[in-house]
Design a protein around this motif. Structure first.
Motif, PDB file in Angstrom:
ATOM      1  N   ALA A   4      -9.285  -3.840   2.006  1.00 20.39           N
ATOM      2  CA  ALA A   4      -8.924  -2.859   3.047  1.00 20.39           C
ATOM      3  C   ALA A   4      -9.770  -1.598   2.860  1.00 20.39           C
ATOM      4  CB  ALA A   4      -7.440  -2.510   2.953  1.00 20.39           C
ATOM      5  N   THR A   5      -9.977  -0.871   3.966  1.00 18.98           N
ATOM      6  CA  THR A   5     -10.719   0.389   3.837  1.00 18.98           C
ATOM      7  C   THR A   5      -9.800   1.566   4.131  1.00 18.98           C
ATOM      8  OG1 THR A   5     -11.459   0.053   6.099  1.00 18.98           O
ATOM      9  CG2 THR A   5     -13.032  -0.459   4.379  1.00 18.98           C
ATOM     10  N   ASP A  37      -7.355   0.512   7.056  1.00 18.45           N
ATOM     11  CA  ASP A  37      -7.873  -0.419   8.068  1.00 18.45           C
ATOM     12  C   ASP A  37      -8.233  -1.723   7.345  1.00 18.45           C
ATOM     13  OD1 ASP A  37      -8.650  -1.313  10.516  1.00 18.45           O
ATOM     14  OD2 ASP A  37     -10.397   0.007  10.722  1.00 18.45           O
ATOM     15  N   GLY A  38      -8.282  -2.805   8.095  1.00 21.56           N
ATOM     16  CA  GLY A  38      -8.677  -4.074   7.484  1.00 21.56           C
ATOM     17  C   GLY A  38      -7.588  -4.680   6.604  1.00 21.56           C
ATOM     18  N   VAL A  39      -6.331  -4.372   6.899  1.00 21.49           N
ATOM     19  CA  VAL A  39      -5.219  -4.944   6.129  1.00 21.49           C
ATOM     20  C   VAL A  39      -4.970  -6.374   6.609  1.00 21.49           C
ATOM     21  CG1 VAL A  39      -2.723  -4.768   5.743  1.00 21.49           C
ATOM     22  CG2 VAL A  39      -4.167  -2.724   5.594  1.00 21.49           C
ATOM     23  N   THR A  40      -4.793  -7.283   5.668  1.00 18.50           N
ATOM     24  CA  THR A  40      -4.601  -8.708   6.023  1.00 18.50           C
ATOM     25  C   THR A  40      -3.235  -9.192   5.509  1.00 18.50           C
ATOM     26  OG1 THR A  40      -5.791  -9.282   4.012  1.00 18.50           O
ATOM     27  CG2 THR A  40      -7.065  -9.264   6.060  1.00 18.50           C
ATOM     28  N   SER A  77      -0.965   1.082   8.273  1.00 20.38           N
ATOM     29  CA  SER A  77      -2.059   0.115   8.439  1.00 20.38           C
ATOM     30  C   SER A  77      -2.388  -0.009   9.918  1.00 20.38           C
ATOM     31  CB  SER A  77      -1.640  -1.264   7.918  1.00 20.38           C
ATOM     32  OG  SER A  77      -1.092  -1.144   6.634  1.00 20.38           O
ATOM     33  N   ILE A  78      -3.678  -0.148  10.177  1.00 21.18           N
ATOM     34  CA  ILE A  78      -4.157  -0.216  11.568  1.00 21.18           C
ATOM     35  C   ILE A  78      -4.498  -1.668  11.932  1.00 21.18           C
ATOM     36  CG2 ILE A  78      -5.974   0.557  13.170  1.00 21.18           C
ATOM     37  CD1 ILE A  78      -4.216   2.832  12.091  1.00 21.18           C
ATOM     38  N   TYR A  79      -4.067  -2.080  13.118  1.00 20.06           N
ATOM     39  CA  TYR A  79      -4.414  -3.406  13.634  1.00 20.06           C
ATOM     40  C   TYR A  79      -4.859  -3.230  15.085  1.00 20.06           C
ATOM     41  CZ  TYR A  79      -1.369  -4.486   9.671  1.00 20.06           C
ATOM     42  OH  TYR A  79      -0.788  -4.515   8.432  1.00 20.06           O
TER      43      TYR A  79
END
Ligand code: NAD
Length: 544
Positions: A378-379, A401-404, A420-422
């Protein structure tokens, strides 16, 4: 201004709250909450001293705040005995007399709010503005139930079994003694705010607040007694949750629990075994949806409040933010800039945008969620680190950002200043993603088209939905219910549900002239024929 960027001028370690130039001003924890005040408030705990004491810390400085007496099983028993003895006389008062106490409490609170703002800040470390949210919420609930309780609780005439012969009245009786267990994050609202409707409905309350934030609850009790509540009607017991909590649940006529989903399950099982009702206000993993037509400045400003109020230690705060792909970069630039400019601080005055976390445990969870996510790819768009230079428990407001899906921060409640951003392409996709959680507490939708906002809201599986606001619009609408679907809880606070949960419905039906059974020489069959005709007539005359 102490913004969160790396080159911000922060006060030296251990001096947060003492620097007059720091956001939040220069008053210290000690100057507002004196040993004399603490000693006076501590006398409000139902405890005979034999169960020992527990210390609390001031999160802003890490210094010791208070040493409070703990309640053993004997104390909990005494609290219930005293509450039970006092409750019938309280319930026998006309509702309007009890409601008048709430309205006096409302006025006293607004006049003396600085006292409780100091206490809330000292015990939780939150910014004063966020402490004030609790004053707003409690004053609104006191006004609402002070004005509306008589109408919620009044006897209601209902259609009787046999028109003209049976009159039926639905009455509301108090449960008796309510056991209330509350967490540390909104210590004023979640102790007194939820007790208000119980009191006005004629109940007594035995409250177990979290020990870390007990002074706030004790202050609320003192003020309520000053407003006219008999002291025995509100008992406060303190102690370890797993020890004292079950003692409360085991004796209560109804349980009002606010806290984590894990503890809520245990409380529910215990209440179920005793066949007493319970309302459960539990955790969340709340989503915000920024639709393509949203006003991006308003949405970015709202997102800051949604994610970072009370440093994210708010059950209805936003931890998942879904933004339409076409506006994502514009929105994120605005949101990240606002987040980076937030002023962190810890003085007992207005001025800071975000305060501290409450405990080392909270700090550990927040740091673990962020570090694990970053380690897995993640960033960080803003924040991302602890700030011991400001105080021992400060953590920067953080956007990831980039959370999975494999990352803890994706699905578990962080209960801290981390979002977290999606990105999404269609409303359907956003709704499905927002609903893909066992929780269902709060959500937020941003669009210029409020009709579209309402339509999306109807598809979200959460107890409250805010359109073009973070959480305060729905939470502050105290005439409407607030609570969780799914694993976020059972039952609702606020509105009619928030007060009727503390009552038993009782139907009192009076029969006149003729019984409901064969009489006046009719045999069973003739009675059945007559009643069949009567039932047909009742439907034909559209009786309900
Ligand atoms: P928690 O469940 O650990 O503790 C809540 C209260 O329960 C405390 O007073 C604690 O001492 C007590 N307790 C602990 N174990 C118990 C047991 N076995 N039996 C009875 N009582 C027990 O929760 P917390 O960490 O203090 O609070 C944070 C949680 O509360 C978060 O999950 C948050 O989302 C939730 N919360 C929900 C709402 C809401 O309205 N839905 C509001 C605020 C907080």
């Amino acid at each position: 201004m102490t913004d969160i960027s790396a080159d911000a001028q922060a006060p030296a370690a251990g001096t947060a709250g003492r620097n007059p130039a720091a956001p939040g001003g220069g008053r210290t924890v000690g100057s507002a909450v004196t040993p004399a005040v603490i000693a006076r408030l501590a006398r409000g705990v139902t405890a005979d001293g034999s169960a020992g004491t527990a210390g609390t810390i001031a999160p802003l400085t890490g210094e010791k705040l208070a040493e409070l007496p703990l309640s053993g099983p004997v104390d909990v028993e005494r609290a219930f005995r005293q509450a039970r003895a006092a409750q019938p006389a309280w319930a026998a008062l006309p509702v309007r007399r009890r409601a008048a106490v709430l309205l006096r409490f409302h006025d006293l609170l607004l006049k003396r709010q600085d006292e409780v703002l100091d206490l809330i800040q000292a015990e939780t470390g939150k910014a004063r503005l966020h402490a004030f949210e609790e004053v707003m919420a409690v004053a609104s609930a006191a006004r609402h139930y002070g004005r509306k309780a008589a109408s919620y609780l009044r006897d209601r005439h209902r259609g009787g079994a046999v028109p003209g012969l049976t009159s039926a009245v639905e009455a509301r009786r108090p449960k008796g003694v309510v056991g209330q267990i509350s967490p540390w994050n909104y210590p004023f609202e979640l102790s007194v705010g939820d007790a208000l409707p119980a009191f006005v409905a004629g109940n007594a309350v035995v409250n177990k607040p979290d020990t870390q934030t007990a002074l706030t609850a004790l202050w609320a009790r003192e003020l309520f007694v000053e407003a006219g509540l008999p002291a025995e009607i509100w008992q406060i017991v303190l102690g370890d949750g797993p020890v004292v909590g079950p003692e409360v649940v085991d004796r209560a006529d109804y349980v009002a629990f606010t806290g984590s989903t894990r503890t809520g399950r245990e409380v529910a099982q215990k209440a179920a075994a005793r066949l007493v009702g319970a309302s459960l206000e539990l955790g969340g993993k709340n989503a915000m949806l920024v639709l393509a037509d949203a006003d991006l400045d308003r949405a970015a400003e709202g997102a800051v409040r949604a994610c970072f109020s009370s440093a994210g230690q708010l059950c209805i705060s936003i931890e998942r933010l879904y933004v339409h792909r076409s506006v994502a970069e514009d929105f994120l630039a605005r949101f990240a800039a606002r987040t980076a400019a937030l002023r962190l601080g810890g003085g007992l005055a207005y001025g800071a945008d975000m305060g501290s976390l409450v405990s080392p445990r909270q700090l550990e969870t927040v740091a673990r969620h962020v570090e694990e996510a970053v380690g897995a790819g993640a960033t960080v768009l803003a924040g991302g680190r602890a700030r011991p230079d400001l105080g021992p428990l400060f953590y920067e407001p953080t956007i990831l950002d980039g959370v999975t899906p494999g990352m803890a921060v994706c699905a578990e409640e962080t209960f801290g200043p981390v979002v977290s951003i999606y990105r999404f392409d269609t409303d359907d996709e956003a709704v499905a993603a927002a609903n893909a959680t066992p929780y269902g507490l709060n959500s937020s939708v941003w669009t210029r088209d409020t009709r579209r906002g309402r339509a999306v809201a109807a598809r979200l599986r959460t107890g409250t939905v805010n359109v073009n606001e973070a959480y305060a619009a729905a939470y502050g609408s105290v005439a409407s219910p607030m609570g969780g679907m799914g694993e976020s809880g059972l039952g609702r606070r606020h509105g009619s549900e928030g007060i009727l949960r503390y009552t038993e419905a009782q139907t009192v039906a009076v029969q006149r002239i003729l019984p409901i059974g064969p009489s006046m020489g009719l045999d069973d069959e003739a009675f059945a024929r007559l009643f069949t005709t009567g039932l047909k007539a009742m439907k034909a005359f559209r009786l309900k």
